[in-house]
Design a protein around this motif. Sequence first.
Motif, PDB file in Angstrom:
ATOM      1  N   LEU A  18       0.830  -1.214   0.000  1.00 20.51           N
ATOM      2  CA  LEU A  18       0.000   0.000   0.000  1.00 20.51           C
ATOM      3  C   LEU A  18       0.860   1.258   0.000  1.00 20.51           C
ATOM      4  CD1 LEU A  18      -2.732  -1.121   2.560  1.00 20.51           C
ATOM      5  CD2 LEU A  18      -3.042  -0.744   0.112  1.00 20.51           C
ATOM      6  N   CYS A  19       1.965   1.218   0.716  1.00 24.87           N
ATOM      7  CA  CYS A  19       2.882   2.362   0.735  1.00 24.87           C
ATOM      8  C   CYS A  19       3.424   2.629  -0.667  1.00 24.87           C
ATOM      9  CB  CYS A  19       4.025   2.104   1.718  1.00 24.87           C
ATOM     10  SG  CYS A  19       5.260   3.414   1.792  1.00 24.87           S
ATOM     11  N   GLU A  20       3.807   1.559  -1.352  1.00 22.64           N
ATOM     12  CA  GLU A  20       4.350   1.698  -2.707  1.00 22.64           C
ATOM     13  C   GLU A  20       3.276   2.149  -3.687  1.00 22.64           C
ATOM     14  OE1 GLU A  20       6.862  -0.940  -5.996  1.00 22.64           O
ATOM     15  OE2 GLU A  20       6.145  -1.862  -4.143  1.00 22.64           O
ATOM     16  N   LYS A  21       2.064   1.621  -3.524  1.00 24.16           N
ATOM     17  CA  LYS A  21       0.985   1.930  -4.464  1.00 24.16           C
ATOM     18  C   LYS A  21       0.539   3.383  -4.355  1.00 24.16           C
ATOM     19  CE  LYS A  21      -3.694   0.484  -5.784  1.00 24.16           C
ATOM     20  NZ  LYS A  21      -4.800  -0.497  -5.539  1.00 24.16           N
ATOM     21  N   TYR A  22       0.396   3.866  -3.095  1.00 25.36           N
ATOM     22  CA  TYR A  22      -0.158   5.205  -2.892  1.00 25.36           C
ATOM     23  C   TYR A  22       0.915   6.249  -2.556  1.00 25.36           C
ATOM     24  CZ  TYR A  22      -4.650   2.835  -2.866  1.00 25.36           C
ATOM     25  OH  TYR A  22      -5.750   2.078  -3.214  1.00 25.36           O
ATOM     26  N   CYS A  23       2.167   5.817  -2.465  1.00 26.33           N
ATOM     27  CA  CYS A  23       3.276   6.733  -2.196  1.00 26.33           C
ATOM     28  C   CYS A  23       3.049   7.558  -0.925  1.00 26.33           C
ATOM     29  CB  CYS A  23       3.510   7.680  -3.382  1.00 26.33           C
ATOM     30  SG  CYS A  23       3.924   6.819  -4.908  1.00 26.33           S
ATOM     31  N   SER A  24       2.533   6.902   0.079  1.00 30.68           N
ATOM     32  CA  SER A  24       2.304   7.565   1.360  1.00 30.68           C
ATOM     33  C   SER A  24       2.485   6.555   2.485  1.00 30.68           C
ATOM     34  CB  SER A  24       0.898   8.172   1.421  1.00 30.68           C
ATOM     35  OG  SER A  24      -0.088   7.164   1.306  1.00 30.68           O
ATOM     36  N   ALA A  25       2.733   7.072   3.672  1.00 27.64           N
ATOM     37  CA  ALA A  25       3.011   6.213   4.822  1.00 27.64           C
ATOM     38  C   ALA A  25       1.796   5.362   5.179  1.00 27.64           C
ATOM     39  CB  ALA A  25       3.418   7.063   6.012  1.00 27.64           C
ATOM     40  N   ARG A  26       2.062   4.155   5.650  1.00 29.54           N
ATOM     41  CA  ARG A  26       1.022   3.230   6.098  1.00 29.54           C
ATOM     42  C   ARG A  26       1.417   2.673   7.463  1.00 29.54           C
ATOM     43  NH1 ARG A  26      -1.504   5.532   2.998  1.00 29.54           N
ATOM     44  NH2 ARG A  26      -2.875   4.784   1.331  1.00 29.54           N
ATOM     45  N   PHE A  27       0.407   2.411   8.293  1.00 27.17           N
ATOM     46  CA  PHE A  27       0.673   2.012   9.665  1.00 27.17           C
ATOM     47  C   PHE A  27      -0.138   0.770  10.039  1.00 27.17           C
ATOM     48  CE2 PHE A  27       1.295   6.546   9.277  1.00 27.17           C
ATOM     49  CZ  PHE A  27       2.544   6.736   9.864  1.00 27.17           C
ATOM     50  N   ALA A  60       7.949   1.781  25.280  1.00 29.74           N
ATOM     51  CA  ALA A  60       6.644   1.129  25.097  1.00 29.74           C
ATOM     52  C   ALA A  60       6.820  -0.342  24.743  1.00 29.74           C
ATOM     53  CB  ALA A  60       5.858   1.842  24.009  1.00 29.74           C
ATOM     54  N   GLU A  61       5.876  -1.156  25.208  1.00 30.46           N
ATOM     55  CA  GLU A  61       5.915  -2.586  24.887  1.00 30.46           C
ATOM     56  C   GLU A  61       5.122  -2.883  23.617  1.00 30.46           C
ATOM     57  OE1 GLU A  61       5.086  -5.264  28.050  1.00 30.46           O
ATOM     58  OE2 GLU A  61       6.347  -4.207  29.490  1.00 30.46           O
ATOM     59  N   LYS A  62       3.912  -2.355  23.514  1.00 26.86           N
ATOM     60  CA  LYS A  62       3.125  -2.534  22.302  1.00 26.86           C
ATOM     61  C   LYS A  62       3.477  -1.406  21.327  1.00 26.86           C
ATOM     62  CE  LYS A  62      -1.013  -4.151  22.398  1.00 26.86           C
ATOM     63  NZ  LYS A  62      -2.471  -4.311  22.559  1.00 26.86           N
ATOM     64  N   LYS A  63       3.724  -1.771  20.077  1.00 24.38           N
ATOM     65  CA  LYS A  63       4.201  -0.789  19.113  1.00 24.38           C
ATOM     66  C   LYS A  63       3.509  -0.944  17.765  1.00 24.38           C
ATOM     67  CE  LYS A  63       8.783  -0.575  21.255  1.00 24.38           C
ATOM     68  NZ  LYS A  63      10.240  -0.772  21.079  1.00 24.38           N
ATOM     69  N   ILE A  64       3.576   0.126  16.980  1.00 28.64           N
ATOM     70  CA  ILE A  64       3.016   0.179  15.639  1.00 28.64           C
ATOM     71  C   ILE A  64       4.157   0.199  14.627  1.00 28.64           C
ATOM     72  CG2 ILE A  64       1.876   1.763  14.013  1.00 28.64           C
ATOM     73  CD1 ILE A  64      -0.056   2.507  16.235  1.00 28.64           C
ATOM     74  N   ILE A  65       3.981  -0.532  13.535  1.00 30.47           N
ATOM     75  CA  ILE A  65       4.942  -0.460  12.432  1.00 30.47           C
ATOM     76  C   ILE A  65       4.526   0.663  11.495  1.00 30.47           C
ATOM     77  CG2 ILE A  65       5.891  -1.632  10.408  1.00 30.47           C
ATOM     78  CD1 ILE A  65       5.444  -4.268  11.790  1.00 30.47           C
ATOM     79  N   GLY A  66       5.450   1.546  11.214  1.00 27.98           N
ATOM     80  CA  GLY A  66       5.217   2.605  10.240  1.00 27.98           C
ATOM     81  C   GLY A  66       6.074   2.370   9.012  1.00 27.98           C
ATOM     82  N   VAL A  67       5.454   2.322   7.845  1.00 24.47           N
ATOM     83  CA  VAL A  67       6.179   2.111   6.583  1.00 24.47           C
ATOM     84  C   VAL A  67       6.072   3.397   5.767  1.00 24.47           C
ATOM     85  CG1 VAL A  67       6.348   0.736   4.485  1.00 24.47           C
ATOM     86  CG2 VAL A  67       5.651  -0.354   6.627  1.00 24.47           C
ATOM     87  N   PHE A  68       7.203   3.996   5.450  1.00 22.53           N
ATOM     88  CA  PHE A  68       7.251   5.280   4.773  1.00 22.53           C
ATOM     89  C   PHE A  68       7.915   5.128   3.401  1.00 22.53           C
ATOM     90  CE2 PHE A  68       7.107   5.986   9.269  1.00 22.53           C
ATOM     91  CZ  PHE A  68       6.412   7.163   9.479  1.00 22.53           C
ATOM     92  N   PRO A  69       7.522   5.947   2.423  1.00 27.79           N
ATOM     93  CA  PRO A  69       8.214   5.922   1.125  1.00 27.79           C
ATOM     94  C   PRO A  69       9.698   6.197   1.322  1.00 27.79           C
ATOM     95  CG  PRO A  69       6.204   7.235   0.999  1.00 27.79           C
ATOM     96  CD  PRO A  69       6.419   6.936   2.456  1.00 27.79           C
TER      97      PRO A  69
END
Length: 250
Positions: A18-27, A60-69
Amino acid sequence: MDQDIKLLKAKTEDLFDLCEKYCSARFSDFLDGAEQTIINRERIFPYGCNVMIYGGFEDAEKKIIGVFPEWERPTREAFPITCLKAEGGYSRPLTHRDYLGSVLALGIAPAKLGDIVVSEGCAYIFIHTDISEYVSSSLHKIGNQNVKLSVISDPSSVKIERKYLTIETVCASERLDALTAASANISRSEAAKLIEGGKVKLNHLEICKASETVKEGDLLSIRGSGRFIVYKYGSETRKKRLHVTLKKYI
Protein backbone atom coordinates in the motif's frame (compact mmCIF):
# COMPACT_ATOMS: atom_id res chain seq x y z
CA MET A 1 0.35 -20.76 15.57
CA ASP A 2 1.67 -21.22 12.03
CA GLN A 3 -1.55 -19.76 10.65
CA ASP A 4 -1.22 -16.75 12.95
CA ILE A 5 2.34 -16.17 11.72
CA LYS A 6 1.22 -16.36 8.09
CA LEU A 7 -1.56 -13.85 8.76
CA LEU A 8 0.82 -11.50 10.57
CA LYS A 9 3.32 -11.68 7.70
CA ALA A 10 0.57 -11.05 5.14
CA LYS A 11 -0.71 -7.99 7.02
CA THR A 12 2.81 -6.60 7.30
CA GLU A 13 3.57 -7.20 3.63
CA ASP A 14 0.31 -5.39 2.76
CA LEU A 15 1.67 -2.25 4.44
CA PHE A 16 4.59 -2.19 2.01
CA ASP A 17 2.36 -2.84 -0.99
CA LEU A 18 0.00 0.00 0.00
CA CYS A 19 2.88 2.36 0.73
CA GLU A 20 4.35 1.70 -2.71
CA LYS A 21 0.98 1.93 -4.46
CA TYR A 22 -0.16 5.21 -2.89
CA CYS A 23 3.28 6.73 -2.20
CA SER A 24 2.30 7.57 1.36
CA ALA A 25 3.01 6.21 4.82
CA ARG A 26 1.02 3.23 6.10
CA PHE A 27 0.67 2.01 9.66
CA SER A 28 -0.21 -1.26 11.37
CA ASP A 29 -2.31 -1.68 14.49
CA PHE A 30 -0.48 -2.13 17.80
CA LEU A 31 1.65 -5.26 17.90
CA ASP A 32 2.40 -7.08 21.12
CA GLY A 33 5.85 -8.31 22.06
CA ALA A 34 5.38 -11.77 20.54
CA GLU A 35 4.28 -10.31 17.21
CA GLN A 36 7.25 -7.94 17.15
CA THR A 37 9.61 -10.83 17.87
CA ILE A 38 8.13 -12.86 15.01
CA ILE A 39 8.43 -9.97 12.56
CA ASN A 40 12.05 -9.33 13.53
CA ARG A 41 12.82 -13.05 13.28
CA GLU A 42 11.19 -13.47 9.88
CA ARG A 43 12.96 -10.36 8.49
CA ILE A 44 10.12 -9.51 6.16
CA PHE A 45 11.01 -5.85 5.54
CA PRO A 46 11.76 -5.43 1.81
CA TYR A 47 13.97 -2.76 0.29
CA GLY A 48 12.53 0.47 -1.06
CA CYS A 49 10.75 1.73 2.06
CA ASN A 50 11.75 3.27 5.37
CA VAL A 51 10.50 1.46 8.46
CA MET A 52 10.02 2.72 12.00
CA ILE A 53 8.48 0.90 14.95
CA TYR A 54 7.10 3.10 17.73
CA GLY A 55 4.60 2.85 20.57
CA GLY A 56 4.11 6.41 21.79
CA PHE A 57 7.08 6.60 24.17
CA GLU A 58 10.62 5.31 24.35
CA ASP A 59 10.08 2.15 26.40
CA ALA A 60 6.64 1.13 25.10
CA GLU A 61 5.91 -2.59 24.89
CA LYS A 62 3.12 -2.53 22.30
CA LYS A 63 4.20 -0.79 19.11
CA ILE A 64 3.02 0.18 15.64
CA ILE A 65 4.94 -0.46 12.43
CA GLY A 66 5.22 2.61 10.24
CA VAL A 67 6.18 2.11 6.58
CA PHE A 68 7.25 5.28 4.77
CA PRO A 69 8.21 5.92 1.12
CA GLU A 70 11.96 5.80 0.55
CA TRP A 71 12.16 9.59 0.16
CA GLU A 72 10.26 10.32 3.40
CA ARG A 73 12.03 10.41 6.76
CA PRO A 74 10.04 8.55 9.44
CA THR A 75 9.00 10.68 12.41
CA ARG A 76 7.26 9.86 15.66
CA GLU A 77 4.75 12.64 15.06
CA ALA A 78 3.43 10.83 11.97
CA PHE A 79 2.25 7.82 13.94
CA PRO A 80 -1.52 7.51 14.58
CA ILE A 81 -1.10 7.33 18.36
CA THR A 82 -3.15 9.30 20.87
CA CYS A 83 -2.32 9.48 24.57
CA LEU A 84 -5.21 9.93 26.98
CA LYS A 85 -4.56 10.95 30.56
CA ALA A 86 -7.14 9.53 32.96
CA GLU A 87 -7.30 11.16 36.38
CA GLY A 88 -9.26 9.55 39.19
CA GLY A 89 -9.11 6.70 41.64
CA TYR A 90 -9.53 8.82 44.75
CA SER A 91 -11.48 6.36 46.90
CA ARG A 92 -9.06 3.52 46.11
CA PRO A 93 -6.01 3.23 43.87
CA LEU A 94 -6.90 2.02 40.37
CA THR A 95 -4.82 -0.77 38.90
CA HIS A 96 -3.67 -1.61 35.39
CA ARG A 97 -6.35 -4.33 35.33
CA ASP A 98 -9.04 -1.76 36.18
CA TYR A 99 -8.05 0.47 33.27
CA LEU A 100 -7.57 -2.39 30.81
CA GLY A 101 -10.93 -3.96 31.65
CA SER A 102 -12.82 -0.68 31.36
CA VAL A 103 -11.25 0.25 28.02
CA LEU A 104 -11.83 -3.18 26.46
CA ALA A 105 -15.40 -3.16 27.81
CA LEU A 106 -16.08 -0.39 25.28
CA GLY A 107 -15.87 -3.07 22.60
CA ILE A 108 -12.65 -1.95 20.95
CA ALA A 109 -10.24 -4.47 19.46
CA PRO A 110 -7.17 -5.14 21.64
CA ALA A 111 -4.95 -4.33 18.64
CA LYS A 112 -6.19 -0.72 18.80
CA LEU A 113 -4.92 -0.39 22.37
CA GLY A 114 -1.29 0.32 23.20
CA ASP A 115 0.34 0.50 26.61
CA ILE A 116 -1.46 1.61 29.74
CA VAL A 117 0.93 3.14 32.26
CA VAL A 118 -0.46 3.68 35.75
CA SER A 119 0.99 6.51 37.78
CA GLU A 120 0.02 8.10 41.09
CA GLY A 121 -3.57 9.30 40.79
CA CYS A 122 -3.69 8.89 37.03
CA ALA A 123 -2.90 6.68 34.07
CA TYR A 124 -1.69 7.24 30.54
CA ILE A 125 -3.61 5.26 27.93
CA PHE A 126 -2.07 4.97 24.48
CA ILE A 127 -4.58 4.17 21.74
CA HIS A 128 -4.85 4.19 17.96
CA THR A 129 -5.95 7.64 16.81
CA ASP A 130 -8.84 6.27 14.75
CA ILE A 131 -10.69 5.29 17.97
CA SER A 132 -9.54 8.20 20.15
CA GLU A 133 -12.72 10.24 19.76
CA TYR A 134 -14.91 7.23 20.62
CA VAL A 135 -12.89 6.33 23.71
CA SER A 136 -12.69 9.96 24.87
CA SER A 137 -16.44 10.38 24.68
CA SER A 138 -17.36 6.96 26.09
CA LEU A 139 -14.94 6.28 28.93
CA HIS A 140 -16.27 7.92 32.09
CA LYS A 141 -15.66 5.33 34.77
CA ILE A 142 -12.76 3.07 35.70
CA GLY A 143 -13.49 0.37 38.25
CA ASN A 144 -16.79 2.10 39.18
CA GLN A 145 -14.98 5.35 39.87
CA ASN A 146 -15.40 8.55 37.92
CA VAL A 147 -12.40 9.63 35.89
CA LYS A 148 -11.51 12.76 33.97
CA LEU A 149 -9.98 12.27 30.54
CA SER A 150 -7.72 14.69 28.70
CA VAL A 151 -5.73 14.35 25.49
CA ILE A 152 -1.96 14.78 25.64
CA SER A 153 -1.17 16.69 22.44
CA ASP A 154 2.35 15.26 22.17
CA PRO A 155 2.50 11.64 23.42
CA SER A 156 6.30 11.66 23.31
CA SER A 157 6.28 14.46 25.91
CA VAL A 158 5.00 12.05 28.56
CA LYS A 159 7.96 11.10 30.72
CA ILE A 160 7.49 7.45 31.54
CA GLU A 161 10.17 5.41 33.23
CA ARG A 162 9.80 1.70 33.84
CA LYS A 163 10.74 0.60 37.34
CA TYR A 164 13.15 -2.28 37.77
CA LEU A 165 14.82 -4.15 40.58
CA THR A 166 18.48 -4.76 39.69
CA ILE A 167 19.70 -8.23 40.58
CA GLU A 168 23.34 -9.26 40.53
CA THR A 169 23.71 -13.03 40.48
CA VAL A 170 25.58 -15.90 38.83
CA CYS A 171 24.47 -18.64 36.44
CA ALA A 172 26.04 -21.78 35.02
CA SER A 173 25.93 -20.60 31.39
CA GLU A 174 23.92 -18.59 28.88
CA ARG A 175 21.43 -21.45 28.44
CA LEU A 176 17.75 -20.83 29.07
CA ASP A 177 17.56 -23.32 31.94
CA ALA A 178 20.55 -21.68 33.66
CA LEU A 179 19.09 -18.15 33.33
CA THR A 180 15.66 -19.34 34.46
CA ALA A 181 17.20 -20.96 37.52
CA ALA A 182 19.18 -17.84 38.38
CA SER A 183 16.24 -15.48 37.85
CA ALA A 184 13.69 -17.54 39.80
CA ASN A 185 16.23 -18.67 42.41
CA ILE A 186 15.53 -22.36 41.80
CA SER A 187 17.57 -25.38 40.70
CA ARG A 188 18.29 -26.07 37.04
CA SER A 189 16.20 -29.25 37.20
CA GLU A 190 13.23 -27.23 38.48
CA ALA A 191 13.88 -24.65 35.77
CA ALA A 192 13.92 -27.38 33.12
CA LYS A 193 10.50 -28.58 34.30
CA LEU A 194 9.09 -25.05 34.01
CA ILE A 195 10.47 -24.75 30.49
CA GLU A 196 9.11 -28.15 29.45
CA GLY A 197 5.75 -27.21 30.94
CA GLY A 198 5.48 -24.09 28.79
CA LYS A 199 5.81 -21.73 31.76
CA VAL A 200 8.83 -19.82 30.45
CA LYS A 201 8.86 -17.31 27.60
CA LEU A 202 11.86 -15.78 25.87
CA ASN A 203 11.14 -12.46 24.16
CA HIS A 204 7.41 -13.14 24.59
CA LEU A 205 7.53 -16.52 22.82
CA GLU A 206 7.11 -19.86 24.58
CA ILE A 207 10.37 -21.80 24.37
CA CYS A 208 10.45 -25.47 25.35
CA LYS A 209 14.14 -26.00 24.62
CA ALA A 210 16.25 -25.76 27.80
CA SER A 211 19.46 -25.33 25.80
CA GLU A 212 18.25 -22.19 24.00
CA THR A 213 20.85 -19.41 24.20
CA VAL A 214 19.82 -16.24 26.04
CA LYS A 215 21.48 -13.03 24.86
CA GLU A 216 22.01 -9.68 26.53
CA GLY A 217 18.86 -7.58 26.19
CA ASP A 218 16.54 -10.60 25.98
CA LEU A 219 13.32 -10.59 27.99
CA LEU A 220 12.70 -13.63 30.17
CA SER A 221 9.18 -14.26 31.52
CA ILE A 222 8.76 -16.94 34.20
CA ARG A 223 5.27 -17.77 35.38
CA GLY A 224 5.06 -17.17 39.10
CA SER A 225 8.35 -15.27 39.28
CA GLY A 226 7.93 -12.27 36.99
CA ARG A 227 9.72 -10.75 34.02
CA PHE A 228 13.44 -10.13 33.76
CA ILE A 229 15.68 -8.33 31.29
CA VAL A 230 19.04 -10.05 30.91
CA TYR A 231 20.88 -6.77 31.11
CA LYS A 232 24.55 -7.76 31.06
CA TYR A 233 26.88 -10.72 31.33
CA GLY A 234 30.06 -10.29 33.34
CA SER A 235 33.20 -12.24 34.06
CA GLU A 236 33.46 -15.85 35.18
CA THR A 237 33.87 -16.83 38.80
CA ARG A 238 36.59 -19.15 40.02
CA LYS A 239 34.10 -22.00 39.72
CA LYS A 240 33.50 -21.13 36.06
CA ARG A 241 30.07 -19.66 36.72
CA LEU A 242 29.01 -16.51 34.89
CA HIS A 243 28.20 -13.20 36.54
CA VAL A 244 24.94 -11.75 35.19
CA THR A 245 22.96 -8.57 35.86
CA LEU A 246 19.18 -8.89 35.68
CA LYS A 247 16.54 -6.17 35.74
CA LYS A 248 13.25 -7.36 37.15
CA TYR A 249 10.07 -5.49 36.30
CA ILE A 250 8.33 -4.13 39.42
